[in-house]
Design a protein around this motif. Structure first.
Motif, PDB file in Angstrom:
ATOM      1  N   VAL A   1       0.859  -1.223   0.044  1.00  0.00           N
ATOM      2  CA  VAL A   1      -0.089  -0.115   0.056  1.00  0.00           C
ATOM      3  C   VAL A   1       0.866   1.335   0.114  1.00  0.00           C
ATOM      4  CG1 VAL A   1      -1.651   1.286   1.368  1.00  0.00           C
ATOM      5  CG2 VAL A   1      -1.849  -1.202   1.036  1.00  0.00           C
ATOM      6  N   ALA A   2       1.952   1.243   0.896  1.00  0.00           N
ATOM      7  CA  ALA A   2       2.827   2.422   0.944  1.00  0.00           C
ATOM      8  C   ALA A   2       3.551   2.548  -0.497  1.00  0.00           C
ATOM      9  CB  ALA A   2       4.009   2.313   1.946  1.00  0.00           C
ATOM     10  N   ALA A   3       3.667   1.591  -1.115  1.00  0.00           N
ATOM     11  CA  ALA A   3       4.369   1.828  -2.521  1.00  0.00           C
ATOM     12  C   ALA A   3       3.625   2.231  -3.513  1.00  0.00           C
ATOM     13  CB  ALA A   3       5.158   0.241  -3.003  1.00  0.00           C
ATOM     14  N   GLN A   4       2.426   1.824  -3.480  1.00  0.00           N
ATOM     15  CA  GLN A   4       1.574   2.486  -4.289  1.00  0.00           C
ATOM     16  C   GLN A   4       1.150   3.854  -4.212  1.00  0.00           C
ATOM     17  OE1 GLN A   4      -1.778   3.709  -3.993  1.00  0.00           O
ATOM     18  NE2 GLN A   4      -1.857   4.208  -6.495  1.00  0.00           N
ATOM     19  N   GLN A   5       0.964   4.266  -2.787  1.00  0.00           N
ATOM     20  CA  GLN A   5       1.053   5.652  -2.639  1.00  0.00           C
ATOM     21  C   GLN A   5       2.138   6.348  -2.931  1.00  0.00           C
ATOM     22  OE1 GLN A   5       0.034   5.180   1.456  1.00  0.00           O
ATOM     23  NE2 GLN A   5      -2.201   5.093   1.309  1.00  0.00           N
ATOM     24  N   ARG A   6       3.498   6.171  -2.796  1.00  0.00           N
ATOM     25  CA  ARG A   6       4.592   6.623  -3.119  1.00  0.00           C
ATOM     26  C   ARG A   6       4.721   6.920  -4.692  1.00  0.00           C
ATOM     27  NH1 ARG A   6      10.879   5.237  -1.542  1.00  0.00           N
ATOM     28  NH2 ARG A   6      11.720   6.814  -2.780  1.00  0.00           N
ATOM     29  N   TYR A   7       4.408   5.710  -5.491  1.00  0.00           N
ATOM     30  CA  TYR A   7       4.893   6.110  -6.874  1.00  0.00           C
ATOM     31  C   TYR A   7       3.725   6.274  -7.638  1.00  0.00           C
ATOM     32  CZ  TYR A   7       9.145   3.750  -5.245  1.00  0.00           C
ATOM     33  OH  TYR A   7      10.533   3.440  -4.634  1.00  0.00           O
ATOM     34  N   ASN A   8       2.456   6.335  -6.861  1.00  0.00           N
ATOM     35  CA  ASN A   8       1.078   6.724  -7.658  1.00  0.00           C
ATOM     36  C   ASN A   8       0.950   5.847  -9.081  1.00  0.00           C
ATOM     37  OD1 ASN A   8      -1.224   8.226  -7.711  1.00  0.00           O
ATOM     38  ND2 ASN A   8      -0.543   9.611  -9.191  1.00  0.00           N
ATOM     39  N   LYS A   9       1.168   4.815  -8.775  1.00  0.00           N
ATOM     40  CA  LYS A   9       0.812   3.615 -10.153  1.00  0.00           C
ATOM     41  C   LYS A   9      -0.639   3.010  -9.976  1.00  0.00           C
ATOM     42  CE  LYS A   9       3.298   4.022 -12.891  1.00  0.00           C
ATOM     43  NZ  LYS A   9       3.407   4.977 -14.139  1.00  0.00           N
ATOM     44  N   VAL A  10      -1.046   2.411 -11.224  1.00  0.00           N
ATOM     45  CA  VAL A  10      -2.043   1.604 -10.949  1.00  0.00           C
ATOM     46  C   VAL A  10      -1.671   0.291 -10.297  1.00  0.00           C
ATOM     47  CG1 VAL A  10      -4.084   0.356 -11.968  1.00  0.00           C
ATOM     48  CG2 VAL A  10      -3.159   2.779 -12.914  1.00  0.00           C
ATOM     49  N   VAL A  11      -2.280  -0.241  -9.192  1.00  0.00           N
ATOM     50  CA  VAL A  11      -2.238  -1.678  -8.698  1.00  0.00           C
ATOM     51  C   VAL A  11      -3.557  -2.304  -8.397  1.00  0.00           C
ATOM     52  CG1 VAL A  11      -1.454  -3.075  -6.941  1.00  0.00           C
ATOM     53  CG2 VAL A  11      -0.375  -0.968  -7.494  1.00  0.00           C
ATOM     54  N   GLN A  12      -3.966  -3.137  -9.197  1.00  0.00           N
ATOM     55  CA  GLN A  12      -5.160  -4.019  -9.375  1.00  0.00           C
ATOM     56  C   GLN A  12      -4.810  -5.418  -8.714  1.00  0.00           C
ATOM     57  OE1 GLN A  12      -8.348  -3.429  -9.380  1.00  0.00           O
ATOM     58  NE2 GLN A  12      -9.212  -4.220 -11.709  1.00  0.00           N
ATOM     59  N   VAL A  13      -5.665  -5.961  -7.583  1.00  0.00           N
ATOM     60  CA  VAL A  13      -5.335  -7.164  -7.073  1.00  0.00           C
ATOM     61  C   VAL A  13      -6.417  -8.069  -7.704  1.00  0.00           C
ATOM     62  CG1 VAL A  13      -5.284  -8.419  -5.176  1.00  0.00           C
ATOM     63  CG2 VAL A  13      -4.640  -6.097  -4.904  1.00  0.00           C
ATOM     64  N   GLY A  14      -6.139  -9.388  -7.760  1.00  0.00           N
ATOM     65  CA  GLY A  14      -6.910 -10.220  -8.676  1.00  0.00           C
ATOM     66  C   GLY A  14      -8.032 -10.643  -8.023  1.00  0.00           C
ATOM     67  N   GLN A  15      -8.952 -10.181  -7.362  1.00  0.00           N
ATOM     68  CA  GLN A  15     -10.079 -10.565  -6.710  1.00  0.00           C
ATOM     69  C   GLN A  15     -11.294 -10.030  -7.581  1.00  0.00           C
ATOM     70  OE1 GLN A  15      -7.994  -9.258  -2.724  1.00  0.00           O
ATOM     71  NE2 GLN A  15     -10.089  -8.845  -2.706  1.00  0.00           N
ATOM     72  N   TRP A  16     -11.239 -10.795  -8.662  1.00  0.00           N
ATOM     73  CA  TRP A  16     -12.247 -10.479  -9.949  1.00  0.00           C
ATOM     74  C   TRP A  16     -13.571 -10.504  -9.430  1.00  0.00           C
ATOM     75  CZ3 TRP A  16     -15.111 -14.623 -10.740  1.00  0.00           C
ATOM     76  CH2 TRP A  16     -14.541 -15.833 -10.284  1.00  0.00           C
ATOM     77  N   GLN A  17     -13.897 -11.084  -8.556  1.00  0.00           N
ATOM     78  CA  GLN A  17     -15.446 -11.034  -8.283  1.00  0.00           C
ATOM     79  C   GLN A  17     -15.982  -9.644  -8.048  1.00  0.00           C
ATOM     80  OE1 GLN A  17     -15.504 -15.484  -5.944  1.00  0.00           O
ATOM     81  NE2 GLN A  17     -15.088 -13.409  -4.655  1.00  0.00           N
ATOM     82  N   ARG A  18     -15.045  -8.734  -7.588  1.00  0.00           N
ATOM     83  CA  ARG A  18     -15.407  -7.441  -7.240  1.00  0.00           C
ATOM     84  C   ARG A  18     -15.849  -6.684  -8.649  1.00  0.00           C
ATOM     85  NH1 ARG A  18     -13.178  -3.614  -3.322  1.00  0.00           N
ATOM     86  NH2 ARG A  18     -13.145  -4.493  -1.352  1.00  0.00           N
ATOM     87  N   SER A  19     -15.652  -7.226  -9.871  1.00  0.00           N
ATOM     88  CA  SER A  19     -15.930  -6.650 -11.187  1.00  0.00           C
ATOM     89  C   SER A  19     -17.559  -7.222 -11.614  1.00  0.00           C
ATOM     90  CB  SER A  19     -15.087  -6.861 -12.056  1.00  0.00           C
ATOM     91  OG  SER A  19     -13.788  -6.126 -12.063  1.00  0.00           O
ATOM     92  N   GLN A  20     -17.934  -8.243 -10.966  1.00  0.00           N
ATOM     93  CA  GLN A  20     -19.145  -8.830 -11.249  1.00  0.00           C
ATOM     94  C   GLN A  20     -20.374  -8.289 -10.960  1.00  0.00           C
ATOM     95  OE1 GLN A  20     -17.908 -13.299 -10.303  1.00  0.00           O
ATOM     96  NE2 GLN A  20     -19.201 -13.383 -12.237  1.00  0.00           N
ATOM     97  N   LYS A  21     -21.575  -8.225 -11.619  1.00  0.00           N
ATOM     98  CA  LYS A  21     -22.901  -7.390 -11.565  1.00  0.00           C
ATOM     99  C   LYS A  21     -23.414  -7.972 -10.205  1.00  0.00           C
ATOM    100  CE  LYS A  21     -26.956  -5.871 -13.653  1.00  0.00           C
ATOM    101  NZ  LYS A  21     -27.746  -6.264 -12.480  1.00  0.00           N
ATOM    102  N   HIS A  22     -23.468  -9.510 -10.245  1.00  0.00           N
ATOM    103  CA  HIS A  22     -24.360  -9.840  -9.211  1.00  0.00           C
ATOM    104  C   HIS A  22     -23.698  -9.696  -7.879  1.00  0.00           C
ATOM    105  CE1 HIS A  22     -21.816 -13.671  -9.498  1.00  0.00           C
ATOM    106  NE2 HIS A  22     -22.234 -14.104  -8.119  1.00  0.00           N
ATOM    107  N   PHE A  23     -22.538  -9.783  -7.568  1.00  0.00           N
ATOM    108  CA  PHE A  23     -21.717  -9.696  -6.516  1.00  0.00           C
ATOM    109  C   PHE A  23     -22.162  -8.141  -6.010  1.00  0.00           C
ATOM    110  CE2 PHE A  23     -19.498 -13.315  -7.091  1.00  0.00           C
ATOM    111  CZ  PHE A  23     -19.292 -13.721  -5.731  1.00  0.00           C
TER     112      PHE A  23
END
Length: 437
Positions: free
Chosen positions: A147-169
């Motif tokens: 988390v600290a690295a993403q905040q420092r470098y301000n790059k995109v970090v997507q974690v592979g919890q793909w259910q978060r992209s599903q409509k029914h969830f």
């Protein structure tokens, strides 16, 4: 890194997952040339790394440039499969070579869990956007550094919890947030994995031809090569992962936390063991129950291998149990089961609302969308969310490994028990050091 401009082609997204369809989609240019592509390197290409790449290549914006794996046999197999679709890539067994390549825009990290943190932090420092498999890190300290690295470098970090992209969830969580269930005092999350059988004990062997075993071990404890610890089964050994708790828990517990808008628990207790296969080669428990105490509700996690008949007759899921009814959710869909009052339903039953989309392809498309837009708030599973649920799952494992009821001090980011705090950070070996941002 200088960011190129891209032509949005999201409407061309295909739902199919077969590799045979890669060529038609990648060949459709919509006026793009090679310099318009999001150029991707994949680090760890055997399992989910390959699944993630095939999903990405359904989108015409993505171009695979290079593959990295410490097993040359896997590299050769994937190169041959890509060649069938006229896709040519370079290969390496050293991920640093990918990070040094200024022409690579983003990396996919599909390595064993114990490599996720270091490669992610190194990639962000090198100016790459990152798609990293779940669980985000292999310890609480690692997740925090990511988390600290993403905040420092301000790059995109997507974690592979793909259910978060599903409509029914998303629809199910919206229903929970509507308040119709009434006071939700208990949430259950579970994974019953009947397909998982015992792992027979095997002797140590010579390292297979083509495998750079030292690179595979990386920061993990130096041990002789054993086939039980390699490739898929690394999940069941503490050196590299956290068993079913972190493998499936990050999916199911994630939705429990979302539904309850929960932060961190006050206490955790866990009990279980190797009850199904006491004499097999694995280390992590095949049977486990963990109870998390939050303000106003309890979250109960349970998993079992060799059994499919979990709660509500489902192999996996989340159940929000309220005074008026229970919402049951899993990858197949969601439904609401009313409570009775005088023989009458307290709320209207909701029949099974089935899944209608492909979560992995939607998730990788979301990753590409945000690479283009740079709107981090649009990410479906940013590193902050991935780290949060990974930390909660680590807490369950720590409670199991200490054999104690443990208490979390949110103000200090530590447990109140010294024994539990010994598990906060993964131990790095072989000259590696945990990243410090």
């Amino acid at each position: 890194m200088k960011r190129r401009t891209f032509i949005h082609a999201g409407s061309l997204f295909l739902a199919s997952t077969g590799l045979a369809n890669l060529l038609p989609l990648n060949s459709f240019s919509m006026g793009q040339n090679k310099s318009d592509k999001i150029r991707i390197g994949v680090i760890g290409i055997n399992g989910m790394g390959w699944s993630n790449l095939t999903a990405l290549l359904k989108d015409p914006r993505a171009q695979c440039v290079t593959l990295c794996d410490v097993d040359q046999n896997v590299l050769d197999k994937r190169v041959a499969e890509l060649a069938k679709s006229n896709i040519t890539v370079s290969t390496t067994n050293d991920y640093q070579k990918i990070l040094e390549n200024k022409d690579i825009d983003a990396v996919v990290i599909g390595t064993p869990d114990h490599w996720h943190c270091k490669i992610t932090v190194d990639a962000l420092a090198a100016g790459k956007d990152v798609y990293v498999e779940k669980p985000a890190g292999n310890s609480i300290a690692e997740c925090n550094e990511m988390v600290a690295a993403q905040q420092r470098y301000n790059k995109v970090v997507q974690v592979g919890q793909w259910q978060r992209s599903q409509k029914h969830f998303a629809d199910a969580i919206a229903y929970v947030h509507s308040g119709k269930l009434g006071n939700v005092r208990l949430v259950k999350a579970w994974a019953y994995q009947g397909w998982m059988k015992a792992i027979p004990v095997a002797s140590d062997t010579a390292v297979p031809t083509g495998v750079d075993y030292n690179k595979w071990l990386g920061p993990a404890t130096m041990r002789p090569f054993n086939p039980n610890r390699f490739h898929f089964n690394f999940r069941w050994f503490w050196d590299y992962a956290g068993g079913l708790m972190t493998d499936w828990g990050v999916h199911m517990i994630d939705y429990a936390l979302l539904g309850m808008k929960a932060t961190t628990p006050k206490s955790i207790v866990a009990s279980g063991g190797k009850f199904a296969y006491p004499d097999d080669a694995s280390e992590t428990p095949d049977t486990l129950t963990a109870i998390y105490e939050f303000n106003g509700f309890n979250l109960q996690w349970e998993h079992a291998t060799g059994i499919d008949d979990g709660p509500y007759g489902r192999t996996h899921g989340v159940a929000f149990i309220g005074n008026n009814g229970t919402l049951v959710l899993n990858r197949q869909g969601w439904e609401v089961i009313p409570e009775k009052d005088g023989g009458k339903d307290k709320i209207e039953a909701v029949p099974l609302q089935k899944s209608v989309d492909n979560g992995l392809q939607l998730h990788t498309r979301n990753f590409l969308d945000v690479i283009q837009s740079r709107k981090m708030e649009d990410l479906k599973a940013p590193i902050q969310a991935g780290a949060h649920v990974a930390n909660i799952c680590q807490m369950g494992n720590i409670a199991y490994r200490t054999g104690k009821k443990i208490y979390w001090d949110a103000s200090k980011g530590r447990f109140t028990d010294g024994t539990a705090n010994k598990y906060l950070a993964a131990q790095y070996h072989n000259g590696y050091k945990m990243p410090k941002v």
